[in-house]
Design an enzyme around this catalytic site. Structure first.
Site, mmCIF file in Angstrom:
data_model
loop_
_atom_site.group_PDB
_atom_site.id
_atom_site.type_symbol
_atom_site.label_atom_id
_atom_site.label_comp_id
_atom_site.label_asym_id
_atom_site.label_seq_id
_atom_site.Cartn_x
_atom_site.Cartn_y
_atom_site.Cartn_z
ATOM 1 C CE LYS A 1 -3.930 -2.464 1.861
ATOM 2 N NZ LYS A 1 -4.772 -2.893 2.971
ATOM 3 C CG ASP B 1 -10.184 -0.521 4.534
ATOM 4 O OD1 ASP B 1 -9.760 -0.965 3.451
ATOM 5 O OD2 ASP B 1 -9.553 -0.591 5.604
ATOM 6 C CD GLN C 1 -3.802 -4.714 5.905
ATOM 7 O OE1 GLN C 1 -3.892 -3.621 5.342
ATOM 8 N NE2 GLN C 1 -4.168 -5.838 5.331
HETATM 9 N N1 GUN Z 1 -7.159 -7.203 5.314
HETATM 10 C C1 GUN Z 1 -7.425 -7.897 4.181
HETATM 11 N N2 GUN Z 1 -8.001 -7.098 3.267
HETATM 12 C C2 GUN Z 1 -8.114 -5.877 3.827
HETATM 13 C C3 GUN Z 1 -8.627 -4.635 3.359
HETATM 14 O O1 GUN Z 1 -9.134 -4.480 2.238
HETATM 15 N N3 GUN Z 1 -8.544 -3.600 4.243
HETATM 16 C C4 GUN Z 1 -8.024 -3.740 5.500
HETATM 17 N N4 GUN Z 1 -8.004 -2.678 6.297
HETATM 18 N N5 GUN Z 1 -7.548 -4.889 5.953
HETATM 19 C C5 GUN Z 1 -7.590 -5.943 5.121
#
Ligand code: GUN
Length: 284
Positions: free
Chosen positions: A52, A119, A96
């Site tokens: 990211k 998200d 995350q």
């Molecule tokens: N863990 C797995 N996929 C995601 C996501 O799209 N966002 C977040 N914050 N955590 C994740």
């Protein structure tokens, strides 16, 4: 059979984001700022969070990554989020998942300011998705819909089967497919005779989190197969998806590889969501 190149499709989305972001300093005096919080050292999360940050760099988006120790208390994490909520220099906040077991994901998600929730996990965004009112769309389901669009697949009237009913992928992608006029079946661990159901699918979305659980016997000839899995093969230790790619690919009309399928699309959509939060933030 087409191997769907999520890397390439995501690269063109990121290029468009980068071109847009390049105009922001002159227009708004700054670029978008995404803050990512990782708690603990879950190996997959370490990689995702790093990817990211790299995508932000590619797009010209400012990134701050905050790494907190595994033993961080829920209270301390919520305080950190509240600080970021109040920080006018931050446009987007992402925590995350998964979090250590002693921290409530629900409480964390509802603490992130709705307008900074890149998200789209906040209950009000989820409500917006289900009620068709304005909301932030979750990244992985959006990425899946964009992949289908990129390869010219219109879900309208098609039988779509989703394996997995998570809040992050299964439920929202089922709703998005429904809104795109597919006939949707949502399967899960208690589904009886899963192969019989999945063999009906013209579009099969697999978000079960179990390595290579979908074999050739579960897929109809000509199906479009989207593999959301990011697993380790228990025998070889290699990265693989929820779909047994080598067995299923010859039957499919199109299939995503792992890695290089859905994963990069999730990140490209995150970049778009960050720009969306930024644009709302600077215009209010
Ligand atoms: N863990 C797995 N996929 C995601 C996501 O799209 N966002 C977040 N914050 N955590 C994740």
């Amino acid at each position: 059979m087409t191997i769907i190149d999520g890397k390439q499709i995501s690269a063109s989305i990121k290029e468009a984001v980068a071109a847009q972001v390049a105009t922001f300093p002159e227009k708004y005096g700054r670029v978008p700022h995404l803050t990512v919080i990782r708690v603990g050292e879950d190996p997959a999360s370490v990689v995702y969070v790093r990817n990211k940050a790299k995508a932000c760099e590619d797009c010209g988006i400012r990134n701050t990554t905050i790494v907190l120790p595994e033993e961080t208390t829920e209270e301390a994490l919520l305080e950190q989020i509240q600080t970021l909520n109040a920080d006018a220099s931050v446009d987007g906040i992402l925590v995350q998942l998964p979090l250590p077991r002693h921290i409530s994901e629900a409480r964390v998600i509802e603490t992130i300011a709705r307008e900074k929730d890149v998200d789209g996990f906040h209950p009000l965004h989820v409500a917006g998705l289900w009620q068709k009112t304005p909301h932030m769309s979750p990244c992985t389901p959006s990425g899946i819909m964009k992949l289908l669009e990129a390869i010219g697949i219109d879900p309208k009237g098609k039988r779509a089967v989703v394996i997995g009913r998570s809040n992050i992928v299964g439920l929202p992608v089922a709703k998005m497919l429904l809104d795109a006029n597919a006939t949707v079946t949502l399967c899960h661990t208690r589904t009886v005779n899963l192969p019989e159901v999945t063999r009906q699918a013209e579009i099969l979305i697999v978000a079960a989190g179990r390595a290579k659980m979908v074999g050739a016997d579960m897929v109809a000839d000509g199906a479009v197969v989207i593999d959301v899995g990011m697993d380790r093969d228990p025998e070889t230790g290699q990265l693989c998806g929820d779909v047994d790619f080598d067995a299923v690919a010859p039957k499919a009309s199109a299939i995503t590889p792992v890695p290089g399928g859905v994963g990069p699309m999730t990140i490209a959509c995150l970049m778009e969501n960050t720009v969306e939060c930024f644009l709302r933030h600077v215009s209010c």
